[in-house]
Design an enzyme around this catalytic site. Structure first.
Site, mmCIF file in Angstrom:
data_model
loop_
_atom_site.group_PDB
_atom_site.id
_atom_site.type_symbol
_atom_site.label_atom_id
_atom_site.label_comp_id
_atom_site.label_asym_id
_atom_site.label_seq_id
_atom_site.Cartn_x
_atom_site.Cartn_y
_atom_site.Cartn_z
ATOM 1 N N ASP A 1 -2.602 2.508 -6.250
ATOM 2 C CA ASP A 1 -1.653 2.353 -5.233
ATOM 3 C C ASP A 1 -1.690 1.277 -4.277
ATOM 4 O O ASP A 1 -0.908 1.453 -3.219
ATOM 5 C CB ASP A 1 -1.636 3.713 -4.322
ATOM 6 C CG ASP A 1 -2.974 3.825 -3.528
ATOM 7 O OD1 ASP A 1 -4.125 2.886 -4.096
ATOM 8 O OD2 ASP A 1 -3.200 4.685 -2.964
ATOM 9 N N GLU A 2 -2.389 0.182 -4.746
ATOM 10 C CA GLU A 2 -2.500 -0.841 -3.609
ATOM 11 C C GLU A 2 -2.456 -2.477 -4.432
ATOM 12 O O GLU A 2 -3.051 -2.418 -5.347
ATOM 13 C CB GLU A 2 -3.741 -0.670 -2.858
ATOM 14 C CG GLU A 2 -3.909 -1.648 -1.958
ATOM 15 C CD GLU A 2 -5.408 -1.189 -1.271
ATOM 16 O OE1 GLU A 2 -5.670 -2.029 -0.311
ATOM 17 O OE2 GLU A 2 -6.051 -0.497 -1.832
ATOM 18 N N ASP B 1 0.807 -1.198 -0.022
ATOM 19 C CA ASP B 1 0.146 0.070 0.011
ATOM 20 C C ASP B 1 0.939 1.323 0.094
ATOM 21 O O ASP B 1 1.584 1.525 0.993
ATOM 22 C CB ASP B 1 -0.759 -0.017 1.265
ATOM 23 C CG ASP B 1 -2.159 1.070 1.172
ATOM 24 O OD1 ASP B 1 -2.160 1.705 0.051
ATOM 25 O OD2 ASP B 1 -2.618 1.135 2.215
#
Length: 354
Positions: free
Chosen positions: A107-108, A12
């Site tokens: 983003d993860e 993350d």
């Protein structure tokens, strides 16, 4: 507990959009910063840095409210093309260590490194190497969680933020789960948590010690899921190249609502901003083909309505709300949700060839 032990990493990025802006403009680094829309255009915050979070600023918050909490907050517009390019680079780093990658947003992502030979097969060392590569190549920090099951890897990635990682080895899985507050379980929102607490359930051990049939009766699918998680059961695999077909948000009310005005206030101030951010993170360039509204009444009857519409547009949800309220028949409303359906990649490719 599941006997199949895998090596799952959840990566993350730390306040991703804001971190990119601070990287590219050093003057932003020492002040509260948010990426979002302008307050005069009723904009919302997409994300903010940790300095802004000290003032209570959060994602999906109206920009006007964020500025009241933090008058010195600098709000800059998002640069989605830049974020997408950075995300592509991050995924290329992941691919050095495993081909089993499940992106959740820009983003993860989940990574299954069970069979990876990198870093002597150590998931802990792989997570460290990935975070080091991201920093060396992009000057951005990432947090990581390592565990034998997916949900626990996600929980672990939040335990040492920012710029850290947390490892839960197989022999510690159940002891960690037992003391885990229920609000840490993905999928448990404020309303669900309140109902769980009212039933005397606060940590996973409370659920583990409960009767499964009673949990199912009281909480339905959530009860079944929590029972499994509390016993360390999560057999979901890391899904490679998952194509997202829709994006949605919903809100269950602690007190039922009735009027059009109440519904519209929830849509305008809460649901629509959350949907816009979720869509932006999922895939900002994917074409929309439908918008929809979901409504559940006090008698638990669920109804949905969706129409063809190719842009995310707040005004169009007003039309859908007027249509779906024709089905209300005086009943109170306990849940309201918004969604968009996305164009399948194959269909998009075919259309581009015509």
């Amino acid at each position: 507990m599941s006997t199949q032990m895998r090596k799952i990493i959840h990566i993350d990025m730390d306040c991703f959009y804001a971190a990119v802006e601070m990287r590219d403009n050093p003057n932003f680094r020492s002040r509260p910063l948010a990426v979002g829309g302008h307050e005069k255009q009723r904009g919302v915050i997409s994300t903010c840095n940790y300095e802004a979070r000290k003032f209570g600023v959060r994602s999906a918050m109206p920009t006007a409210q964020a500025l009241k909490l933090c008058p010195s907050l600098l709000v800059v517009p998002g640069r989605m093309q830049v974020y997408k390019e950075v995300s592509t680079h991050i995924r290329s780093i992941f691919s050095r260590y495993t081909h089993l990658i499940e992106p959740l947003s820009l983003d993860e992502a989940y990574l299954d490194v069970t069979d990876s030979t990198q870093c002597h097969g150590s998931a802990t060392l792989i997570a460290e190497a990935i975070r080091r590569d991201i920093w060396n190549e992009l000057q951005l920090t990432a947090s990581a969680g390592v565990a034998p099951i997916k949900f626990l890897a996600k929980v672990a990635s939040d335990m040492n933020k920012p710029n850290g990682q947390f490892v839960i080895p197989p022999e510690q899985v159940q002891s960690v789960i037992d003391t885990l507050p229920l609000q840490k379980i993905p999928g448990v929102g404020k309303v669900s948590l309140e109902k769980l607490n009212q039933a005397g359930l606060y940590v996973c051990q409370d659920v583990k010690n409960s009767d499964y049939r009673q949990l199912l009766k009281q909480f339905g699918r959530l009860g079944a899921s929590l029972w499994q998680r509390s016993h360390g059961i999560d057999e979901r695999e890391v899904i490679v190249e998952r194509e997202r077909k829709s994006v949605g948000v919903e809100r269950t009310f602690t007190q039922n609502i009735v009027t059009y005005e109440q519904c519209w206030q929830v849509i305008e101030e809460k649901l629509f901003p959350e949907l816009a951010i979720r869509l932006e993170k999922a895939n900002p360039e994917k074409a929309i083909i439908k918008q929809g509204i979901k409504m559940k009444f006090a008698d638990f009857q669920l109804t949905t309505i969706e129409h063809v519409h190719h842009e995310l547009e707040l005004a169009y949800f007003r039309e859908l709300l007027q249509d779906i309220l024709q089905r209300q028949k005086g009943r109170e409303i306990r849940l309201l949700g918004l969604s968009v359906m996305l164009k399948p990649e194959e269909q998009a490719r075919q259309l581009s060839l015509l």
